[in-house]
Design a protein around this motif. Structure first.
Motif, PDB file in Angstrom:
ATOM      1  N   VAL B  27     -12.558  -2.412  -7.443  1.00  0.00           N
ATOM      2  CA  VAL B  27     -12.658  -0.971  -7.240  1.00  0.00           C
ATOM      3  C   VAL B  27     -12.898  -0.652  -5.767  1.00  0.00           C
ATOM      4  CG1 VAL B  27     -14.170   1.011  -7.668  1.00  0.00           C
ATOM      5  CG2 VAL B  27     -13.315  -0.344  -9.574  1.00  0.00           C
ATOM      6  N   TYR B  28     -13.734  -1.461  -5.124  1.00  0.00           N
ATOM      7  CA  TYR B  28     -13.957  -1.236  -3.697  1.00  0.00           C
ATOM      8  C   TYR B  28     -12.656  -1.448  -2.931  1.00  0.00           C
ATOM      9  CZ  TYR B  28     -15.898  -1.222   0.948  1.00  0.00           C
ATOM     10  OH  TYR B  28     -16.152  -0.904   2.248  1.00  0.00           O
ATOM     11  N   GLY B  29     -11.940  -2.497  -3.311  1.00  0.00           N
ATOM     12  CA  GLY B  29     -10.683  -2.792  -2.625  1.00  0.00           C
ATOM     13  C   GLY B  29      -9.698  -1.649  -2.701  1.00  0.00           C
ATOM     14  N   ILE B  30      -9.716  -0.916  -3.803  1.00  0.00           N
ATOM     15  CA  ILE B  30      -8.663   0.089  -3.963  1.00  0.00           C
ATOM     16  C   ILE B  30      -9.093   1.474  -3.490  1.00  0.00           C
ATOM     17  CG2 ILE B  30      -9.033   0.884  -6.351  1.00  0.00           C
ATOM     18  CD1 ILE B  30      -5.935   0.147  -6.651  1.00  0.00           C
ATOM     19  N   ILE B  31     -10.345   1.880  -3.712  1.00  0.00           N
ATOM     20  CA  ILE B  31     -10.730   3.212  -3.212  1.00  0.00           C
ATOM     21  C   ILE B  31     -11.991   3.190  -2.359  1.00  0.00           C
ATOM     22  CG2 ILE B  31      -9.561   4.699  -4.912  1.00  0.00           C
ATOM     23  CD1 ILE B  31     -12.243   4.929  -6.373  1.00  0.00           C
ATOM     24  N   MET B  32     -12.410   2.005  -1.898  1.00  0.00           N
ATOM     25  CA  MET B  32     -13.566   1.896  -1.007  1.00  0.00           C
ATOM     26  C   MET B  32     -14.820   2.522  -1.614  1.00  0.00           C
ATOM     27  SD  MET B  32     -11.969   0.669   1.813  1.00  0.00           S
ATOM     28  CE  MET B  32     -12.805   1.075   3.310  1.00  0.00           C
ATOM     29  N   LEU B  33     -14.973   2.374  -2.915  1.00  0.00           N
ATOM     30  CA  LEU B  33     -16.147   2.932  -3.585  1.00  0.00           C
ATOM     31  C   LEU B  33     -17.009   1.788  -4.097  1.00  0.00           C
ATOM     32  CD1 LEU B  33     -17.859   5.028  -5.243  1.00  0.00           C
ATOM     33  CD2 LEU B  33     -16.202   4.694  -7.075  1.00  0.00           C
ATOM     34  N   LEU B  34     -18.306   1.837  -3.791  1.00  0.00           N
ATOM     35  CA  LEU B  34     -19.253   0.920  -4.419  1.00  0.00           C
ATOM     36  C   LEU B  34     -19.653   1.583  -5.726  1.00  0.00           C
ATOM     37  CD1 LEU B  34     -21.374   0.009  -1.300  1.00  0.00           C
ATOM     38  CD2 LEU B  34     -19.604  -1.361  -2.382  1.00  0.00           C
ATOM     39  N   MET B 164       2.347  -4.245 -11.973  1.00  0.00           N
ATOM     40  CA  MET B 164       1.151  -3.420 -11.817  1.00  0.00           C
ATOM     41  C   MET B 164       0.159  -4.076 -10.851  1.00  0.00           C
ATOM     42  SD  MET B 164       0.516  -0.516 -12.889  1.00  0.00           S
ATOM     43  CE  MET B 164      -0.753   0.695 -12.941  1.00  0.00           C
ATOM     44  N   GLY B 165       0.038  -5.395 -10.948  1.00  0.00           N
ATOM     45  CA  GLY B 165      -0.878  -6.107 -10.063  1.00  0.00           C
ATOM     46  C   GLY B 165      -0.453  -5.999  -8.607  1.00  0.00           C
ATOM     47  N   LYS B 166       0.852  -6.109  -8.391  1.00  0.00           N
ATOM     48  CA  LYS B 166       1.351  -5.981  -7.025  1.00  0.00           C
ATOM     49  C   LYS B 166       1.133  -4.555  -6.530  1.00  0.00           C
ATOM     50  CE  LYS B 166       4.681  -9.643  -7.749  1.00  0.00           C
ATOM     51  NZ  LYS B 166       6.065  -9.998  -8.065  1.00  0.00           N
ATOM     52  N   ALA B 167       1.328  -3.605  -7.431  1.00  0.00           N
ATOM     53  CA  ALA B 167       1.094  -2.211  -7.042  1.00  0.00           C
ATOM     54  C   ALA B 167      -0.380  -2.010  -6.678  1.00  0.00           C
ATOM     55  CB  ALA B 167       1.487  -1.267  -8.178  1.00  0.00           C
ATOM     56  N   MET B 168      -1.281  -2.665  -7.409  1.00  0.00           N
ATOM     57  CA  MET B 168      -2.701  -2.569  -7.087  1.00  0.00           C
ATOM     58  C   MET B 168      -2.973  -3.072  -5.676  1.00  0.00           C
ATOM     59  SD  MET B 168      -4.514  -3.890 -10.592  1.00  0.00           S
ATOM     60  CE  MET B 168      -5.966  -4.505  -9.777  1.00  0.00           C
ATOM     61  N   ARG B 169      -2.368  -4.197  -5.350  1.00  0.00           N
ATOM     62  CA  ARG B 169      -2.580  -4.756  -4.016  1.00  0.00           C
ATOM     63  C   ARG B 169      -1.971  -3.837  -2.952  1.00  0.00           C
ATOM     64  NH1 ARG B 169      -0.301 -10.202  -3.367  1.00  0.00           N
ATOM     65  NH2 ARG B 169       0.939  -9.851  -5.235  1.00  0.00           N
ATOM     66  N   ALA B 170      -0.798  -3.275  -3.277  1.00  0.00           N
ATOM     67  CA  ALA B 170      -0.154  -2.373  -2.314  1.00  0.00           C
ATOM     68  C   ALA B 170      -1.026  -1.132  -2.089  1.00  0.00           C
ATOM     69  CB  ALA B 170       1.230  -1.972  -2.823  1.00  0.00           C
ATOM     70  N   VAL B 171      -1.541  -0.559  -3.170  1.00  0.00           N
ATOM     71  CA  VAL B 171      -2.372   0.644  -3.040  1.00  0.00           C
ATOM     72  C   VAL B 171      -3.639   0.327  -2.254  1.00  0.00           C
ATOM     73  CG1 VAL B 171      -3.759   2.357  -4.282  1.00  0.00           C
ATOM     74  CG2 VAL B 171      -1.479   1.769  -5.110  1.00  0.00           C
ATOM     75  N   SER B 172      -4.230  -0.853  -2.506  1.00  0.00           N
ATOM     76  CA  SER B 172      -5.476  -1.147  -1.817  1.00  0.00           C
ATOM     77  C   SER B 172      -5.226  -1.397  -0.329  1.00  0.00           C
ATOM     78  CB  SER B 172      -6.225  -2.311  -2.469  1.00  0.00           C
ATOM     79  OG  SER B 172      -5.609  -3.518  -2.170  1.00  0.00           O
ATOM     80  N   VAL B 185      -0.284   6.520  -7.665  1.00  0.00           N
ATOM     81  CA  VAL B 185      -1.553   5.995  -7.176  1.00  0.00           C
ATOM     82  C   VAL B 185      -2.691   6.264  -8.162  1.00  0.00           C
ATOM     83  CG1 VAL B 185      -3.287   6.314  -5.390  1.00  0.00           C
ATOM     84  CG2 VAL B 185      -0.923   5.974  -4.755  1.00  0.00           C
ATOM     85  N   ASN B 186      -2.712   7.452  -8.720  1.00  0.00           N
ATOM     86  CA  ASN B 186      -3.794   7.767  -9.662  1.00  0.00           C
ATOM     87  C   ASN B 186      -3.796   6.835 -10.854  1.00  0.00           C
ATOM     88  OD1 ASN B 186      -5.142   9.838  -8.366  1.00  0.00           O
ATOM     89  ND2 ASN B 186      -3.605  11.331  -8.998  1.00  0.00           N
ATOM     90  N   ARG B 187      -2.597   6.570 -11.345  1.00  0.00           N
ATOM     91  CA  ARG B 187      -2.512   5.681 -12.506  1.00  0.00           C
ATOM     92  C   ARG B 187      -2.951   4.261 -12.129  1.00  0.00           C
ATOM     93  NH1 ARG B 187       3.202   5.168 -15.027  1.00  0.00           N
ATOM     94  NH2 ARG B 187       3.011   7.413 -15.251  1.00  0.00           N
ATOM     95  N   THR B 188      -2.567   3.850 -10.930  1.00  0.00           N
ATOM     96  CA  THR B 188      -2.935   2.504 -10.477  1.00  0.00           C
ATOM     97  C   THR B 188      -4.455   2.386 -10.330  1.00  0.00           C
ATOM     98  OG1 THR B 188      -0.866   2.509  -9.252  1.00  0.00           O
ATOM     99  CG2 THR B 188      -2.407   0.749  -8.746  1.00  0.00           C
TER     100      THR B 188
END
Lengths: 239, 292
Positions: B27-34, B164-172, B185-188
């Motif tokens: 979660v931190y990796g994708i939206i920088m949220l702790l 989906m996993g690659k999309a996660m890495r791309a979004v992060s 992005v929201n769905r990811t």
């Protein structure tokens, strides 16, 4: 172009960054099969215009119509599905993904069965990328990264390709290469909207151009005409 | 032999921390949220399993319900509390996460009272011990290790091999560029929360089998330790979270084995402080420039 079928119409765009009025009533059109270029100095609003079309930014007023459909206010991922692909400024490749994975991301909206063909098509055009397909994209040279950014856009088979400063930061020989690639892509049937600081190169390949100054369109005309225009020569071509 | 015995104990505890740390890190990796509510999701998972088994329903149903429950809860929290703040400053998001954490703890206290309830661990994993020489390994330990390894292997495949996993890495890496690829992005982001919560749900069951009780604050300390594990491994890094979890589990077990049981929790925080002082990027974290 014999038939001038309207593809993209931007009407009265007004975009703000907080209190800064970055785009002030910009209107322009792109016809099917054209290369249209937006030129202008830093901060004239060229990238903002592209970001507004691709949905990253919103215009407060006016309309954006693509192939007869209103795309104003559409989310960026939905705009992509309409066939508009935006290669952003600074390339923005995914540096931690491999070359191949970058291309797969470019093909994100395409059905899986088309993936291999689409990627093979890009490798035909850019053999260097094929050599480096398993390499992490961050290790590519600047020129290769720009090829990857363009290749990543092509795998989605766009009908309108928007390029933001594709020549930025490249050696002169690579700049020429990039422009000839753009012309090749155009010949293969893709309509191109090109934003460039290199006004001379951009105007020389463009069918039409728009000159932006501090968020407004101040001049428009066929590429060759703008290239010969005195005020354009003075302001952007350094002669 | 005693060393080997403790090593195995450390692996068991560590692999649970790893599973939970992964949710923090992803979660931190994708939206920088702790996401400080992550620990409390574990508590909810524990209660779901406990209540369903308590109602006499088959434990398999309870396990699935706990995992699905954690996943649904995480998605609801993300949609309701975090998604509206997508463009807000990161500090707002962080405070919201702390608020969600308090909310979950207090709702649990209101509905189920503050008293700890004992968890029917033997209904899920029967008591059994295997002796190898002087080595004593419980079935719980074996199951924990096996489940954790399989979960992390599946996660690795998911992140590295699937679209989906690659999309996660791309979004992060670059949310804006990912949008321009046509990635929703929201769905990811929601998907990332869901995956993290599934791992937390699995972690919840395994943790409750090891320490068979659940209380409204169960998730607090456990979440904190997993968070430290994520930081130690390098927050944002998936292999880092796995490694960090194992390291924290080991450290805790070693401190216990040396007889300083009361110090075990403190040591974890000392590790956090040391990491932040000496190597804030952890084992595998990357030096990150502030994202705009």
């Amino acid at each position: 172009m014999a038939e001038s079928e309207l593809m993209l119409q931007a009407q009265d765009l007004n975009v703000y960054y907080g209190s800064i009025h970055a785009i002030q009533g910009v209107s322009f059109t792109v016809n099917k099969g054209e290369i249209v270029t937006l030129i202008g100095a830093n901060g004239a609003g060229k990238s903002t215009t592209l970001n507004t079309i691709s949905g990253l930014l919103r215009s407060k007023t006016g309309s954006l119509t693509f192939q007869g459909e209103n795309i104003g206010g559409m989310a960026p991922h939905a705009v992509v599905r309409k066939g508009i692909i935006h290669v952003p400024e600074g390339r923005r490749i995914f540096s931690k993904l491999t070359v191949e994975e970058n291309l797969e991301m470019g093909a994100y909206t395409r059905p899986g069965r088309e993936l291999n063909d689409a990627i093979a098509g890009v490798f035909d055009r850019f053999p260097r990328l094929q050599e480096r397909r398993k390499q992490v994209a961050g290790t590519l040279s600047g020129g290769e990264q720009q090829m990857l950014a363009i290749g990543r856009a092509l795998v989605s088979r766009p009908s309108l390709l928007m390029l933001d400063e594709p020549s930025m930061g490249l050696a002169p020989i690579l700049v020429e290469q990039v422009f000839s690639i753009i012309q090749e892509i155009h010949r293969s049937g893709v309509t191109v909207l090109l934003v460039e600081q290199n006004a001379r190169m951009a105007l020389s390949i463009a069918d039409r151009g728009y000159v932006l100054e501090t968020g407004r369109v101040v001049l428009t005309g066929p590429g060759k005409e703008l290239l010969a225009n005195d005020s354009v020569r003075k302001a952007y071509l350094g002669s | 032999m005693i060393v080997l015995q403790q090593l195995i104990n450390g692996l068991q505890l560590g692999s649970i921390y790893s599973l939970i740390a992964l949710g923090y890190s992803m979660v931190y990796g994708i939206i920088m949220l702790l996401n400080f509510a992550h620990g409390d999701i574990i508590m909810v998972g524990g209660y779901i399993a406990l209540l369903i088994i308590g109602a006499g329903i088959h434990p398999a149903v309870a396990i699935i319900a706990a995992i699905v429950g954690c996943m649904v809860l995480a998605c609801v929290i993300e949609k309701a509390a975090y998604a509206p703040l997508r463009k807000a400053p990161r500090i707002s998001l962080l405070i919201t996460a702390i608020g969600v954490s308090f909310f979950l703890e207090n709702v649990a206290q209101l509905l189920l009272s503050a008293n700890p309830r004992s968890f029917p661990n033997t209904a899920i994993i029967p008591t059994a011990n295997f002796n190898l020489g002087s080595l004593n390994i419980s079935l719980t330990t074996l199951v924990t290790l096996a489940v954790a390894i399989v979960s992390m292997a599946l996660l690795t495949v998911l992140v590295n091999r699937t679209k989906m996993g690659k999309a996660m890495r791309a979004v992060s890496e670059d949310m804006g560029a990912a949008q321009l690829m046509g990635i929703n992005v929201n769905r990811t982001i929601t998907f990332t929360f869901a995956i993290g919560a599934v791992l937390a749900g699995i972690g919840a069951i395994l943790y409750c089998c090891k320490y068979p009780q659940v209380k409204p604050t169960t998730g607090y300390l456990l979440g904190m330790k997993a968070f430290v594990a994520a930081v130690l491994g390098g927050i944002g890094s998936i292999p880092g979270a796995m490694l960090g979890g194992l390291a924290i589990g080991m450290a805790e077990v070693i401190v216990n084995a040396l007889g300083y049981t009361t110090w075990a929790d403190a040591v974890v925080y000392v590790i956090l402080i040391l990491v932040l002082l000496i190597k804030p990027t952890g084992f595998l974290g990357r030096t990150m420039s502030e994202k705009v």
